[in-house]
Design an enzyme around this catalytic site. Structure first.
Site, mmCIF file in Angstrom:
data_model
loop_
_atom_site.group_PDB
_atom_site.id
_atom_site.type_symbol
_atom_site.label_atom_id
_atom_site.label_comp_id
_atom_site.label_asym_id
_atom_site.label_seq_id
_atom_site.Cartn_x
_atom_site.Cartn_y
_atom_site.Cartn_z
ATOM 1 N N LYS A 97 0.839 -1.215 0.000
ATOM 2 C CA LYS A 97 0.000 0.000 0.000
ATOM 3 C C LYS A 97 0.871 1.261 0.000
ATOM 4 O O LYS A 97 0.683 2.165 -0.829
ATOM 5 C CB LYS A 97 -0.909 0.002 1.232
ATOM 6 C CG LYS A 97 -1.612 1.339 1.497
ATOM 7 C CD LYS A 97 -2.313 1.339 2.852
ATOM 8 C CE LYS A 97 -2.846 2.719 3.195
ATOM 9 N NZ LYS A 97 -3.922 3.175 2.290
ATOM 10 N N ASP A 148 -25.937 3.037 6.436
ATOM 11 C CA ASP A 148 -25.288 2.489 5.245
ATOM 12 C C ASP A 148 -25.378 0.970 5.201
ATOM 13 O O ASP A 148 -25.040 0.287 6.174
ATOM 14 C CB ASP A 148 -23.810 2.888 5.219
ATOM 15 C CG ASP A 148 -23.611 4.357 4.863
ATOM 16 O OD1 ASP A 148 -24.574 4.978 4.401
ATOM 17 O OD2 ASP A 148 -22.492 4.858 5.061
ATOM 18 N N GLU A 167 -24.157 3.620 -5.814
ATOM 19 C CA GLU A 167 -23.118 3.762 -6.831
ATOM 20 C C GLU A 167 -23.715 3.567 -8.218
ATOM 21 O O GLU A 167 -24.515 2.665 -8.451
ATOM 22 C CB GLU A 167 -22.010 2.742 -6.574
ATOM 23 C CG GLU A 167 -20.877 2.788 -7.584
ATOM 24 C CD GLU A 167 -21.120 1.894 -8.787
ATOM 25 O OE1 GLU A 167 -20.721 2.299 -9.899
ATOM 26 O OE2 GLU A 167 -21.725 0.826 -8.638
ATOM 27 N N HIS A 197 -13.481 7.102 -6.717
ATOM 28 C CA HIS A 197 -12.255 6.304 -6.626
ATOM 29 C C HIS A 197 -11.240 6.681 -7.698
ATOM 30 O O HIS A 197 -10.196 6.045 -7.807
ATOM 31 C CB HIS A 197 -12.591 4.817 -6.694
ATOM 32 C CG HIS A 197 -13.292 4.327 -5.458
ATOM 33 N ND1 HIS A 197 -12.678 4.307 -4.232
ATOM 34 C CD2 HIS A 197 -14.545 3.885 -5.256
ATOM 35 C CE1 HIS A 197 -13.530 3.858 -3.323
ATOM 36 N NE2 HIS A 197 -14.666 3.593 -3.919
#
Length: 801
Positions: free
Chosen positions: A54, A641, A707, A737
């Site tokens: 990462k 959510d 989305e 993103h």
């Protein structure tokens, strides 16, 4: 060295440097190696035990390090993984399971299936094109991203059409095999099989609806043949083809395509052993028969953890000349394997397929579990004894392989039995009050008393929102300074007073920014939250937490799932202070932000000693307490959510109705008691929702944000097909993103497409997802353009009336 000492002491990553430039030495097997044992690992986490990949990726993307430095970190990680497996004694060690972003994207690169918008002109695909496909760039958007089967891993969806000119454009599989061989290790290269690759793809934009992706199989098989030929030439003795799509309910044409593909590949398999690996569920009986009838295939891998009926299939017949790769060690969870129970299963399998034909394996890739328990120095000692991360599961696999050939490590098995007995008898696992509360739920369907249309009318009267109200999904950018404050508070380097003031200052900044941008319904930005699940789990009973239990979600994005080890309840309010503080800073509506029970469940490592739906009901009751407290505190809009509701949908159709029943009911439990004027929102992202739209409607939320933009507005097609949705809905207008900033005109065009199928009285305007991973330099102009687009369309609607 005993397996027990290996389990507690082996950590091959301890010397891994972030940007090492020293090449690793050629590896020699240690004297305790037992490579004659038949053990296999389907795949392994690539991020590193402390997220080394990462940090290397993000450093490279920000221009702070070179491509060579990124490649060196990757090489160090691969070497450490291979070295660990070899030292433990694994016989079949996988290669080509490492990826810089995603293994499906790697396959797209291998096949040269690059969409034209990325300007690739042939040759070996490099980082520029590869990362543009994954993340987009300043001029073109990224490819769609969606969930990998029923996991929280996301893959990059291939875009294919009849005009795609496939070519062998990435030699990564061969290069990594050669890399391992140069280190003295013979590995098993892993490829995504042709059927699964095509079924994971989507038709490219503009392709005729009659086009069948499966028609491309004849075009990609020659590429696979080239790869197999190169691997054989390099010395590979085994090649693993992952075909997880075989666990789905395949249509006749799909199954025939699979059979035809491997019949066509059969000639290239001469001189190498081929393993076809399946995972995540049972292989249906007709697929099982077709699979095990293949010629020139040496072995078949099955998930014997989630595949509860596979054992019966094996008893009905298994080819005597094939190897069975038995996935008895769970690759999807972090609980220690019940070694005695697994050994019994393996012994039964030996009686079916023969003593020399059983290979002990993981149920799937260990990509979906945390890396190494050795790094967990702060985890409760009792709970830690119940767990096994990827490194420990490798040891478990080999311990079972040894036991199967009469080399059972008695101390290791005894220690394992003790940990299981400890877990079964621990008083911290069960709470009688919680158990009784769940039993009491079964007398109601937990629906709100009035229809959604009546509620929306009452809410509009109170909230007085404009047409096409704008909002965001919840989180705002988490800056380095913000993370530092949270880290220092957790380490007790700053006082609670200083921490609270820092969070209030951040919330005030976010509120003022949204007001300045003209957003209608605000959020507080969630500066106090490390993760949308971990934050709540830390405040609920029955949860435990790791320091380095990271799991890759996509690319450089990692999550640290909580561990649900016992019954769940809410000791005290979790979010009321922050939401009330934020609401006091503005006259505009402020959303209270919660994570729903199904998402908390699906994004945690869940206890395996109780049915999942029972645990979900417990979480729902805890969230219901929070919803009611928020309402009492004057929060009029509460978002719960359920980003992961679709993710948990079972892969087999026969199991889906029950899941959807209890998942939807869990959501309704959280908010069934609120007033009509309290508006309940929910949010979902990065899955295919069209096939469960009726269940989404049945959730009975007042507003859903979902989305839409990254998936090429696929969600809108369900409304073209006549589905009536009476609640508020906000299909995302831009992909968060990607660093790309959409223009006002582009966003207005998206809104108009939505208005073609949705009434302007129910349409909300919002991004695809939360803004946590973005920078303010990206967020501010994107939101400014979003608000401008909404105002532009409002003006057009007003003038047309």
């Amino acid at each position: 060295m005993t397996q027990l000492s290996l389990l507690h002491s082996l950590s091959p990553f301890s010397s891994l440097s972030r940007f090492s430039i020293t090449p690793p030495p050629r590896f020699s097997l240690p004297s305790f190696s037992i490579r004659a044992m038949t053990s296999h690992i389907v795949g392994y986490p690539r991020i590193g035990p402390k997220r080394e990949l990462k940090f290397a990726l993000e450093s490279f993307w920000e221009g702070k390090s070179s491509a060579e430095e990124l490649k060196q970190v990757a090489a160090d990680l691969r070497f450490s993984i291979w070295k660990q497996m070899a030292e433990v004694g694994i016989k079949y060690i996988p290669s080509n399971t490492f990826s810089y972003y995603d293994h499906v994207l790697d396959t797209t690169a291998m096949l040269g299936a690059v969409p034209p918008r990325y300007g690739w002109n042939g040759g070996e695909i490099g980082f520029d094109v590869y990362f543009s496909m994954a993340r987009g760039n300043a001029s073109v958007p990224a490819m769609e991203m969606t969930k990998w089967f029923d996991t929280n891993y996301h893959y990059i969806v291939p875009e294919l059409g009849p005009d795609v000119k496939f070519s062998y454009a990435s030699h990564k599989a061969v290069e990594e095999y050669k890399e391992a061989k140069a280190l003295g290790l013979d590995t098993v290269p892993v490829l995504i099989g042709p059927l699964s690759y095509l079924l994971l793809s989507k038709p490219a934009k503009g392709v005729d609806k009659s086009f069948s992706l499966l028609s491309l199989v004849e075009k990609i098989i020659p590429i696979y043949k080239e790869v197999v030929a190169e691997l054989k030439a390099a010395g590979a003795t085994w090649i693993q083809f992952d075909e997880p799509s075989l666990v789905l309910d395949l249509e006749a044409l799909q199954l025939q395509t699979f059979t035809n593909a491997y019949s066509e590949l059969e000639s290239s398999f001469s001189g190498v052993n081929i393993l076809i690996e399946t995972y995540f569920a049972d292989v249906p009986i007709q697929t099982y028969k077709a699979l095990t009838s293949l010629k020139n295939v040496a072995g078949f891998g099955f998930d014997l953890v989630r595949g509860t009926r596979t054992l019966n299939f094996l008893k009905s017949g298994f080819p005597s000349d094939k190897y069975l790769f038995a996935g008895v060690v769970d690759g999807r969870n972090i609980w220690a394997n019940d070694l005695a129970a697994s050994l019994c299963i393996l012994q039964v399998l030996e009686g079916i397929v023969g003593k020399d034909k059983v290979v002990v394996s993981t149920s799937c890739s260990l990509l979906h579990t945390a890396v190494d328990l050795v790094n967990e120095t702060k985890l409760d000692k009792e709970i830690k004894s119940w767990l096994a991360f990827a490194a420990q599961k490798v040891v478990e696999v080999n311990a079972l392989a040894r036991a199967l050939v009469g080399q059972k490590d008695q101390a290791f098995f005894a220690s394992n039995a003790t940990s299981h007995a400890s877990r079964r008898s621990s008083p911290r696992v069960r709470n009688e009050n919680v158990q009784r509360a769940v039993v009491a739920l079964k007398d109601s369907d937990h629906r709100r008393a009035t229809s959604v249309s009546a509620r929306l009318a009452a809410q509009q009267k109170k909230l007085n929102l404009p047409v096409l109200p704008t909002t965001t999904i919840g989180s705002f950018p988490q800056t380095i300074g913000l993370r530092k404050v949270r880290r220092e508070y957790k380490a007790k380097k700053i006082t609670e007073y200083d921490y609270v003031n820092a969070m209030k200052e951040e919330i005030s900044k976010v509120v003022k920014l949204q007001e300045e941008l003209g957003i209608d319904v605000l959020v507080h930005g969630e500066p106090e939250r490390n993760d949308m699940v971990e934050y709540f789990g830390e405040q609920l009973s029955g949860f435990a937490f790791t320091v380095n239990g990271w799991v890759q979600s996509y690319g450089s994005r990692c999550v640290k799932p909580p561990i649900i080890y016992g019954d769940v309840s809410r000791p005290r309010a979790m979010t009321v202070f922050w939401s009330s503080t934020a609401q006091s800073m503005t006259r505009r509506p402020m959303k209270g932000m919660l994570t729903g029970p199904v998402t908390i469940l699906n994004w945690s490592f869940v206890r395996n000693d109780q049915n999942r739906h029972e645990t979900c009901y417990q979480i729902a009751l805890a969230i219901r307490d929070e919803v009611e407290d928020l309402e009492r505190a004057g929060i009029n809009i509460i978002q719960i959510d359920e980003a992961a509701l679709r993710e948990g949908l079972p892969l087999r159709k026969s199991e889906q109705p029950f899941y959807l029943e209890w998942a939807v009911q869990s959501f309704r439990i959280t908010n069934c008691g609120v007033r009509n004027t309290t508006q309940i929102h929910t949010h979902m992202c990065y899955s295919n929702f069209n096939d469960i739209i009726n269940s989404i409607i049945n959730m009975d939320a007042d507003v859903i944000t979902i989305e839409n933009s990254r998936s090429d507005e696929k969600l809108l097609s369900v409304f073209h097909e006549g589905v009536k949705y009476e609640a508020g809905i906000g299909p995302g207008v831009y992909d968060i993103h990607s660093p790309r900033i959409p223009s006002t005109e582009e966003l207005a065009d998206r809104i108009n497409k939505m208005l073609a199928v949705l009434d302007n009285r129910v349409l909300w305007i919002n991004p695809d997802c939360g803004l946590k991973t973005r920078k303010y330099s990206e967020v501010e102009p994107a939101l400014r353009n979003m608000v401008a687009a909404a105002k532009l369309i409002r003006t057009q609607l007003a003038s047309s009336n």
